[in-house]
Design an enzyme around this catalytic site. Structure first.
Site, PDB file in Angstrom:
ATOM      1  N   ARG A   1      -0.787   9.201  -0.091  1.00  0.00           N
ATOM      2  CA  ARG A   1      -1.957   9.704  -0.821  1.00  0.00           C
ATOM      3  C   ARG A   1      -1.889  11.196  -1.126  1.00  0.00           C
ATOM      4  NH1 ARG A   1      -6.698   6.226   2.172  1.00  0.00           N
ATOM      5  NH2 ARG A   1      -6.148   4.296   1.101  1.00  0.00           N
TER       6      ARG A   1
ATOM      7  N   HIS B   1     -11.881  11.981   0.828  1.00  0.00           N
ATOM      8  CA  HIS B   1     -11.942  10.587   1.275  1.00  0.00           C
ATOM      9  C   HIS B   1     -11.983  10.396   2.779  1.00  0.00           C
ATOM     10  CE1 HIS B   1     -11.447   6.300   0.931  1.00  0.00           C
ATOM     11  NE2 HIS B   1     -10.323   6.305   1.631  1.00  0.00           N
TER      12      HIS B   1
ATOM     13  N   GLN C   1      -8.279  14.327   3.748  1.00  0.00           N
ATOM     14  CA  GLN C   1      -7.568  13.494   2.773  1.00  0.00           C
ATOM     15  C   GLN C   1      -8.333  13.398   1.451  1.00  0.00           C
ATOM     16  OE1 GLN C   1      -6.738   8.979   3.290  1.00  0.00           O
ATOM     17  NE2 GLN C   1      -4.796  10.058   3.359  1.00  0.00           N
TER      18      GLN C   1
ATOM     19  N   PHE D   1       0.860  -1.183   0.000  1.00  0.00           N
ATOM     20  CA  PHE D   1       0.000   0.000   0.000  1.00  0.00           C
ATOM     21  C   PHE D   1       0.896   1.232   0.000  1.00  0.00           C
ATOM     22  CE2 PHE D   1      -4.665   0.521   1.361  1.00  0.00           C
ATOM     23  CZ  PHE D   1      -5.120  -0.463   0.503  1.00  0.00           C
TER      24      PHE D   1
ATOM     25  N   LEU E   1     -14.964   4.875  -4.721  1.00  0.00           N
ATOM     26  CA  LEU E   1     -13.540   4.591  -4.545  1.00  0.00           C
ATOM     27  C   LEU E   1     -13.050   3.454  -5.437  1.00  0.00           C
ATOM     28  CD1 LEU E   1     -11.169   5.519  -2.674  1.00  0.00           C
ATOM     29  CD2 LEU E   1     -11.521   3.353  -1.505  1.00  0.00           C
TER      30      LEU E   1
ATOM     31  N   GLU F   1      -6.830   1.732  -3.209  1.00  0.00           N
ATOM     32  CA  GLU F   1      -5.371   1.799  -3.336  1.00  0.00           C
ATOM     33  C   GLU F   1      -4.800   0.397  -3.597  1.00  0.00           C
ATOM     34  OE1 GLU F   1      -3.623   4.691  -0.811  1.00  0.00           O
ATOM     35  OE2 GLU F   1      -2.074   3.298  -0.160  1.00  0.00           O
TER      36      GLU F   1
ATOM     37  N   ARG G   1      -3.076  10.503   6.369  1.00  0.00           N
ATOM     38  CA  ARG G   1      -3.194   9.112   6.809  1.00  0.00           C
ATOM     39  C   ARG G   1      -2.667   8.170   5.731  1.00  0.00           C
ATOM     40  NH1 ARG G   1      -6.936   4.965   5.740  1.00  0.00           N
ATOM     41  NH2 ARG G   1      -8.421   6.263   4.611  1.00  0.00           N
TER      42      ARG G   1
ATOM     43  N   HIS H   1      -8.402  11.085  -1.799  1.00  0.00           N
ATOM     44  CA  HIS H   1      -7.897   9.813  -2.309  1.00  0.00           C
ATOM     45  C   HIS H   1      -7.552   9.990  -3.780  1.00  0.00           C
ATOM     46  CE1 HIS H   1      -7.557   5.590  -3.293  1.00  0.00           C
ATOM     47  NE2 HIS H   1      -7.656   5.293  -2.009  1.00  0.00           N
TER      48      HIS H   1
END
Ligand SMILES: Cc1cc2nc3c(=O)[nH]c(=O)nc-3n(C[C@H](O)[C@H](O)[C@H](O)COP(=O)(O)OP(=O)(O)OC[C@H]3O[C@@H](n4cnc5c(N)ncnc54)[C@H](O)[C@@H]3O)c2cc1C
Length: 565
Positions: free
Chosen positions: A276, A341, A230, A117, A242, A245, A376, A232
């Protein structure tokens, strides 16, 4: 009057995990506006992080390395000891879920599989295909049923009640009957989720409207670091659903209109697996500078992964791309753009989940411990829900055990009911000309356009001025449905009041933070400024709007350095 020793508000992963922790010893209830398994946690796709080293490429992984990646990813705004505490609990929390029946995907030798990730030095994201949140949610739901947790569904909590500095109960609107119901409790834990709906182009569900944060704020609990929102990198163009990721973790590429893998310019080592904030800004820069496709998107290309891998590891992504964009990722690239996100900020609490009000706890996305700082890492939020759910539950138990004066505050709860009746009556009888849905749309557009991925003082101030105007217009709305039963029109209008408060806090915090850090990027202050802003922002309600103050960040383990990927 209903009474439970501990009441958890929210049936998502944080709320369920907290309830499961407490229910072994205390009478525990969950109140949720939707059935727990319909909570937004069920939309989580890609996975949950733990340094278990099950992937051959992750053998060298450790608590220390995961902790450092998280702190670095946070652009050094996370509280370092809190991060270490969360990561130390990561592997035990995943094994616990496994033992409770969570069907994680497996390695050929039968261990829990782990995929790479963003921002992570090793593949440490445990997953269940691309429906990880859903499986975790059902596992914890079953556990809560086994432990006889009492669940109240379709009850919408509108206020918390406390005496002096101690929680005594809460008020919930029974959506079905339209009655406000009083509850008394020794401790209350909020697991009410994020506030994504304050923004346009969000990957979040309609119920992620930040009511928990707004409620706490209105009752004097500070909100922390709310300006850190955040974005995304990969949400489906058009609907912003979404595209996990995990798609890049499995090897997906980001491609511009020239066919280039443009991440080589922005994160030459990590490429598509940069953190991100960096990847989202890279995509938006490509789009803004004309290297995107018409309408404003780039391509997420999975074709080279092959049919078998896509069907095994990313079946949900394929379904969504086919159903909502008419594109089969086995054959065609997926059109994506960044989308709002996650809310890094939230209710100010500590590593026990405790807030400044005794007996009032918060866990999961509604809270800010802070373990994510300014950005994050993907996979760390599901981790936070289960770890902080557990820790806040554990601490709430200790708190209730030492309490000597039980079941107090009945008269305060009863007068709080009267107050909620009055608020509803006032809102329902407003007979103005403004449409609350239109105000909501305008707020969302303002926030995504002006307090979004790229920010600047002047445009943020203009947006804040407009938010204040919208707050004025809100006083002049008309709710068309005047009924009491299942009045969603009323609930949406009520939520909007809180969302406008949150928009105010976010915009003001962002204006005052004259630097760039993590997800908060300002053209007029493009550098991180540790001298002035290695600080948490705290917003406290006053009659003149939010008062902004700052508190120290725990940097006791690692010195902040410039991030390179
Ligand atoms: C599409 C998507 C995919 C994601 N994928 C990942 C991933 O792969 N890995 C990862 O780590 N993170 C992921 N995240 C983030 C992560 O899923 C969330 O941060 C996390 O699930 C939030 O859990 P929660 O328990 O805090 O809140 P939620 O799951 O949102 O639950 C909130 C609960 O509170 C209740 N509630 C709220 N307000 C009230 C009220 N006023 N009265 C009564 N009940 C109320 C709701 O009914 C709900 O039960 C993803 C997020 C999205 C949007």
């Amino acid at each position: 009057m209903r009474y439970h020793e501990v009441i958890v508000v929210g049936g998502g992963l944080a709320g369920l995990r907290a309830a499961v922790e407490i229910a072994t010893e205390f009478d525990t209830a969950i109140i949720s506006q939707v059935p727990p398994v319909r909570s937004h946690s069920g939309a989580a796709q890609g996975g949950v992080n733990a340094p278990m080293g099950n992937n051959p490429a992750g053998k060298e992984d450790s608590v220390e390395k995961h902790t450092y990646d998280t702190i670095k990813g946070s652009d050094f705004l996370a509280d370092q000891k809190s991060v270490e505490m969360m990561i130390s609990e990561a592997a035990p929390s995943i094994y616990e879920l496994e033992h409770w029946g969570c069907p994680f995907s497996r390695t050929p030798e039968g261990k829990i599989a782990q995929r790479p990730f963003g921002g992570a030095g090793f593949p440490r994201t445990c997953f269940a295909a691309d429906k990880t949140g859903l499986y975790m949610l059902h596992t914890l739901w079953e556990r809560s049923v086994a432990l006889n947790v009492r669940t109240y569904e379709e009850l919408f909590v509108t206020d918390i009640v406390f005496e002096k500095d101690e929680i005594v109960g809460l008020i919930a609107l029974n959506m079905v009957t339209g009655d406000f119901e009083p509850f008394m409790a020794e401790a209350v834990i909020f697991g009410t989720g994020g506030a994504g709906q304050v923004y346009g182009r969000s990957t979040n569900a309609l119920i992620c409207s930040g009511t928990g944060q707004a409620m706490a704020y209105r009752r004097g609990v500070p909100l922390k670091d709310m300006e850190f929102i955040q974005f995304h990198p990969t949400s489906l163009f058009g609907t912003n659903i979404l595209m996990t990721e995990g798609a890049r973790g499995e090897g997906g590429h980001l491609i511009d209109n020239q066919g280039e893998r443009f991440m080589s310019k922005y994160a030459p080592k990590a490429m598509e697996l940069g953190p991100r904030d960096i990847v989202a800004r890279a995509i938006q820069t490509e789009i803004n500078e004309g290297r995107g496709f018409e309408g404003g998107y780039v391509h997420l290309d999975l074709r080279h992964l092959g049919r078998e891998k896509i069907l095994e590891r990313l079946p949900g992504i394929r379904d969504i791309a086919m159903n909502f964009a008419g594109v089969d990722p086995i054959l065609d690239p997926i059109p994506i753009q960044p989308g709002q996100h996650y809310t890094m900020g939230g209710i100010d609490n500590d590593v026990n989940g405790a807030t400044k009000i005794k007996g009032f706890y918060a866990a999961g996305e509604c809270a800010c411990v802070s373990v994510h700082g300014a950005n994050r890492l993907g996979g760390n939020s599901l981790l936070e829900t289960v770890v902080m759910g557990k820790l806040s539950g554990r601490h709430a138990k200790e708190y209730v055990k030492q309490k000597t004066d039980r079941k107090k505050g009945e008269s305060s709860v009863i007068s709080a009911i009267e107050e909620q009746e009055r608020v509803r009556e006032e809102l329902l009888t407003r007979n103005g000309e403004e449409n609350h849905a239109a105000i909501r749309d305008e707020m969302k557009a303002l926030m995504i356009e002006n307090v979004g991925i790229f920010r600047e003082g002047k445009t943020m101030q203009a947006a804040l001025d407009k938010i204040l105007e919208l707050k004025g217009q809100y006083q002049n709305i008309k709710i068309m449905n005047k009924g009491r039963k299942y009045n969603i029109d009323y609930i949406r209008a009520y939520e909007l009041g809180g969302m406008l408060e949150l928009a105010h806090v976010i915009a003001l915090g962002a204006i005052k933070r004259e630097e760039s850090r993590g997800s908060h990027y300002r053209f007029d202050f493009p550098k991180r400024d540790d001298k002035k802003f290695l600080k948490h922002t705290l917003a406290t309600i006053t009659k003149d709007g939010p008062k902004i103050s700052y508190s120290d960040v725990d940097v006791s383990m690692y010195e902040p350095v410039e991030r390179k990927y």
